[in-house]
Design a protein around this motif. Structure first.
Motif, PDB file in Angstrom:
ATOM      1  N   MET A   1       1.076  -1.189   0.089  1.00  0.00           N
ATOM      2  CA  MET A   1       0.014  -0.131   0.053  1.00  0.00           C
ATOM      3  C   MET A   1       0.800   1.129   0.194  1.00  0.00           C
ATOM      4  O   MET A   1       1.994   1.286   0.589  1.00  0.00           O
ATOM      5  CB  MET A   1      -1.009   0.095   1.202  1.00  0.00           C
ATOM      6  CG  MET A   1      -2.043  -0.940   1.315  1.00  0.00           C
ATOM      7  SD  MET A   1      -3.186  -0.294   2.505  1.00  0.00           S
ATOM      8  CE  MET A   1      -2.394  -0.676   3.956  1.00  0.00           C
ATOM      9  N   ARG A   2       0.096   2.521  -0.487  1.00  0.00           N
ATOM     10  CA  ARG A   2       0.882   3.860  -0.494  1.00  0.00           C
ATOM     11  C   ARG A   2       0.471   4.391   0.787  1.00  0.00           C
ATOM     12  O   ARG A   2      -1.002   4.478   0.724  1.00  0.00           O
ATOM     13  CB  ARG A   2       0.637   4.510  -1.834  1.00  0.00           C
ATOM     14  CG  ARG A   2       1.440   5.828  -1.739  1.00  0.00           C
ATOM     15  CD  ARG A   2       1.417   6.419  -2.886  1.00  0.00           C
ATOM     16  NE  ARG A   2       2.529   5.874  -3.791  1.00  0.00           N
ATOM     17  CZ  ARG A   2       2.689   6.377  -5.172  1.00  0.00           C
ATOM     18  NH1 ARG A   2       1.872   7.496  -5.896  1.00  0.00           N
ATOM     19  NH2 ARG A   2       3.794   5.683  -5.925  1.00  0.00           N
ATOM     20  N   ILE A   3       1.036   4.605   1.963  1.00  0.00           N
ATOM     21  CA  ILE A   3       0.546   5.191   3.008  1.00  0.00           C
ATOM     22  C   ILE A   3       0.764   6.816   3.350  1.00  0.00           C
ATOM     23  O   ILE A   3       2.119   6.978   3.010  1.00  0.00           O
ATOM     24  CB  ILE A   3       0.813   4.230   4.140  1.00  0.00           C
ATOM     25  CG1 ILE A   3       0.273   3.044   3.950  1.00  0.00           C
ATOM     26  CG2 ILE A   3       0.123   5.040   5.350  1.00  0.00           C
ATOM     27  CD1 ILE A   3       0.482   2.042   5.012  1.00  0.00           C
ATOM     28  N   VAL A   4       0.366   7.432   3.557  1.00  0.00           N
ATOM     29  CA  VAL A   4       0.778   8.907   4.189  1.00  0.00           C
ATOM     30  C   VAL A   4       0.403   8.930   5.415  1.00  0.00           C
ATOM     31  O   VAL A   4      -0.568   8.710   5.934  1.00  0.00           O
ATOM     32  CB  VAL A   4      -0.097  10.246   3.387  1.00  0.00           C
ATOM     33  CG1 VAL A   4       0.362  11.464   4.117  1.00  0.00           C
ATOM     34  CG2 VAL A   4       0.321  10.332   1.880  1.00  0.00           C
ATOM     35  N   VAL A   5       1.733   9.064   6.358  1.00  0.00           N
ATOM     36  CA  VAL A   5       1.584   9.161   7.587  1.00  0.00           C
ATOM     37  C   VAL A   5       1.592  10.641   8.188  1.00  0.00           C
ATOM     38  O   VAL A   5       2.872  11.445   7.929  1.00  0.00           O
ATOM     39  CB  VAL A   5       2.804   8.230   8.477  1.00  0.00           C
ATOM     40  CG1 VAL A   5       2.507   8.557   9.915  1.00  0.00           C
ATOM     41  CG2 VAL A   5       2.393   7.026   7.973  1.00  0.00           C
ATOM     42  N   ALA A   6       0.904  11.211   8.912  1.00  0.00           N
ATOM     43  CA  ALA A   6       0.778  12.440   9.519  1.00  0.00           C
ATOM     44  C   ALA A   6       1.433  12.253  11.028  1.00  0.00           C
ATOM     45  O   ALA A   6       0.399  11.754  11.927  1.00  0.00           O
ATOM     46  CB  ALA A   6      -0.296  13.256   9.324  1.00  0.00           C
ATOM     47  N   LEU A   7       2.645  12.676  11.099  1.00  0.00           N
ATOM     48  CA  LEU A   7       3.127  12.737  12.823  1.00  0.00           C
ATOM     49  C   LEU A   7       2.737  14.014  13.635  1.00  0.00           C
ATOM     50  O   LEU A   7       3.194  14.989  12.903  1.00  0.00           O
ATOM     51  CB  LEU A   7       4.720  12.308  12.665  1.00  0.00           C
ATOM     52  CG  LEU A   7       5.201  11.101  12.229  1.00  0.00           C
ATOM     53  CD1 LEU A   7       6.672  11.205  12.143  1.00  0.00           C
ATOM     54  CD2 LEU A   7       4.637   9.864  13.085  1.00  0.00           C
ATOM     55  N   GLY A   8       2.024  13.613  14.666  1.00  0.00           N
ATOM     56  CA  GLY A   8       1.837  14.899  15.506  1.00  0.00           C
ATOM     57  C   GLY A   8       2.811  15.286  16.199  1.00  0.00           C
ATOM     58  O   GLY A   8       3.920  14.668  16.044  1.00  0.00           O
ATOM     59  N   GLY A   9       2.860  16.309  16.994  1.00  0.00           N
ATOM     60  CA  GLY A   9       3.838  16.940  17.959  1.00  0.00           C
ATOM     61  C   GLY A   9       4.434  16.166  18.885  1.00  0.00           C
ATOM     62  O   GLY A   9       5.489  16.233  18.965  1.00  0.00           O
ATOM     63  N   ASN A  10       3.611  15.069  19.275  1.00  0.00           N
ATOM     64  CA  ASN A  10       4.058  13.947  20.298  1.00  0.00           C
ATOM     65  C   ASN A  10       4.990  13.072  19.682  1.00  0.00           C
ATOM     66  O   ASN A  10       6.027  12.561  20.267  1.00  0.00           O
ATOM     67  CB  ASN A  10       2.856  13.120  20.734  1.00  0.00           C
ATOM     68  CG  ASN A  10       2.325  12.367  19.597  1.00  0.00           C
ATOM     69  OD1 ASN A  10       1.799  13.046  18.630  1.00  0.00           O
ATOM     70  ND2 ASN A  10       2.317  11.022  19.928  1.00  0.00           N
ATOM     71  N   ALA A  11       5.463  13.214  18.255  1.00  0.00           N
ATOM     72  CA  ALA A  11       6.531  12.302  17.818  1.00  0.00           C
ATOM     73  C   ALA A  11       7.617  13.045  18.096  1.00  0.00           C
ATOM     74  O   ALA A  11       8.796  12.281  18.065  1.00  0.00           O
ATOM     75  CB  ALA A  11       6.512  12.347  16.184  1.00  0.00           C
ATOM     76  N   HIS A  42       5.459  -1.263   2.762  1.00  0.00           N
ATOM     77  CA  HIS A  42       4.326  -0.412   2.109  1.00  0.00           C
ATOM     78  C   HIS A  42       5.454   0.752   1.643  1.00  0.00           C
ATOM     79  O   HIS A  42       6.748   1.012   2.074  1.00  0.00           O
ATOM     80  CB  HIS A  42       3.582   0.281   3.183  1.00  0.00           C
ATOM     81  CG  HIS A  42       2.644  -0.811   3.643  1.00  0.00           C
ATOM     82  ND1 HIS A  42       1.831  -1.606   3.141  1.00  0.00           N
ATOM     83  CD2 HIS A  42       2.799  -1.446   5.117  1.00  0.00           C
ATOM     84  CE1 HIS A  42       1.087  -2.375   3.806  1.00  0.00           C
ATOM     85  NE2 HIS A  42       1.737  -2.421   5.390  1.00  0.00           N
ATOM     86  N   GLU A  43       4.883   1.682   0.763  1.00  0.00           N
ATOM     87  CA  GLU A  43       5.396   2.927   0.395  1.00  0.00           C
ATOM     88  C   GLU A  43       5.064   4.059   1.209  1.00  0.00           C
ATOM     89  O   GLU A  43       3.959   4.122   1.635  1.00  0.00           O
ATOM     90  CB  GLU A  43       4.975   3.442  -1.054  1.00  0.00           C
ATOM     91  CG  GLU A  43       5.180   2.446  -2.145  1.00  0.00           C
ATOM     92  CD  GLU A  43       4.861   2.821  -3.474  1.00  0.00           C
ATOM     93  OE1 GLU A  43       3.976   3.915  -3.629  1.00  0.00           O
ATOM     94  OE2 GLU A  43       5.195   2.205  -4.515  1.00  0.00           O
ATOM     95  N   LEU A  44       6.047   4.771   1.727  1.00  0.00           N
ATOM     96  CA  LEU A  44       5.580   5.879   2.979  1.00  0.00           C
ATOM     97  C   LEU A  44       5.889   7.178   2.504  1.00  0.00           C
ATOM     98  O   LEU A  44       7.076   7.424   1.982  1.00  0.00           O
ATOM     99  CB  LEU A  44       6.473   5.539   4.201  1.00  0.00           C
ATOM    100  CG  LEU A  44       6.036   4.092   5.001  1.00  0.00           C
ATOM    101  CD1 LEU A  44       6.934   4.321   6.185  1.00  0.00           C
ATOM    102  CD2 LEU A  44       4.456   4.271   5.298  1.00  0.00           C
ATOM    103  N   ALA A  45       5.189   8.081   2.629  1.00  0.00           N
ATOM    104  CA  ALA A  45       5.215   9.434   2.841  1.00  0.00           C
ATOM    105  C   ALA A  45       5.131  10.050   3.923  1.00  0.00           C
ATOM    106  O   ALA A  45       3.709   9.839   4.656  1.00  0.00           O
ATOM    107  CB  ALA A  45       4.443  10.395   1.527  1.00  0.00           C
TER     108      ALA A  45
END
Length: 310
Positions: A1-11, A42-45
């Protein structure tokens, strides 16, 4: 799968944690260890926030003469490079030595000069203040402030992203097997100039909205919005609050959530699900793998109507 991960400030920083290099690297190692596992299949952005960091840089600029200060768009660019570097380095350290490429792109995001957000700042940045400190800051600097978790934070305009200017390089890198870190801090906000070209603008684009736009434009299969809570809750401030397990975007969009925190996450998840017919999940950073599998977080999908909560 191609997945977009949005990391919040807690990262990078946990609530109440001081903005320090040591703390940010420690927290990032937890996040990148999970992202590295996902990258094996997976493909990651990856898109990340920058609220505490850009706020700290803005405070530092206040000590300089007015005519020498850098504007928020330049500070957005600084944090995008800094945080992107940290994520990329820790991610590379978590991946096998061979076979995995990773790239960080400084990303400009076009916004509209007519966006109403310029008249209604609601994006929290920087450190927390007591009520007395917030009152003093408003009087001295003319800032707008918002109540945030028992304290106060400075707010700045957060216009909606209209277009990601570096979209083609992002696609090119993904198609060649690279993990891409882009649109960090929501991207560097720019306005289209009359007659051509672009100029920066004083704002911080919400990273969840930019992640949703990116996910739509690169034909992602899944949008993961990682934050510091299990998911989206009904009656969040009440003892009997309930975790939303699954929701149709139309039903979820009919509820009200805080503008500077959960509101943009819900808006982004709903926008992606409605535009693509695919899944978006909002949940805790340490549940990323389970969110991807559909066993954790709040699933936003057009597959079923209504809201299921427990």
């Amino acid at each position: 799968m191609r997945i977009v991960v949005a990391l919040g400030g807690n990262a990078l920083l946990k609530p109440g944690e001081a903005v320090s290099a040591v703390a940010q690297r420690r927290n990032l190692r937890i996040a990148t260890a999970q992202l590295a596992k996902m990258a094996l299949s997976h493909e990651l952005a990856i898109v990340h926030g920058n609220g505490p960091q850009v706020g700290l840089l803005a405070l530092q600029e206040m000590s300089r003469p007015v005519e020498t200060r850098f504007s928020l768009d330049v500070l957005d660019a600084e944090t995008e490079g800094m945080i992107g570097y940290l994520i990329e380095q820790e991610l590379r350290n978590s991946l096998p030595a061979a076979g995995y490429a990773c790239a960080t792109l400084l990303t400009m995001v076009e916004v509209s000069r007519d966006d109403p957000a310029f008249g209604h700042p609601d994006k929290p940045i920087g450190p927390v203040y007591t009520e007395a400190e917030a009152t003093a800051a408003m009087q001295v600097h003319g800032w707008t402030m918002v109540h945030d978790g028992g304290f106060y934070r400075r707010t700045v305009p957060s216009p909606a992203p209209v277009r990601i200017l570096q979209l083609e390089p992002v696609r090119w890198l993904l198609e060649r097997g690279s993990i891409v870190i882009c649109a960090g801090g929501g991207g560097i906000p720019v306005l289209a100039k009359v007659g051509g070209g672009y100029q920066g603008v004083e704002a911080v684009v919400d990273k969840d909205r930019s992640a949703a736009l990116l996910a739509c434009e690169i034909d992602a299969d899944l949008l993961l919005i990682a934050t510091d809570v299990e998911g989206v809750f009904l009656d969040w401030a009440m003892p009997a609050r309930r975790l939303i397990r699954q929701a149709h975007p139309d039903d979820l969009a009919g509820l009200t959530f805080p503008a500077g925190t959960m509101g943009p996450k819900v808006e982004a998840a709903c926008a992606f699900a409605k535009r693509t017919g695919r899944r978006a999940v909002i949940g805790a950073l340490n549940d990323i793998e389970r969110m991807c599998a559909g066993s954790a977080g709040t699933l936003v999908s057009c597959d079923q109507s209504g809201i299921a909560a427990d």
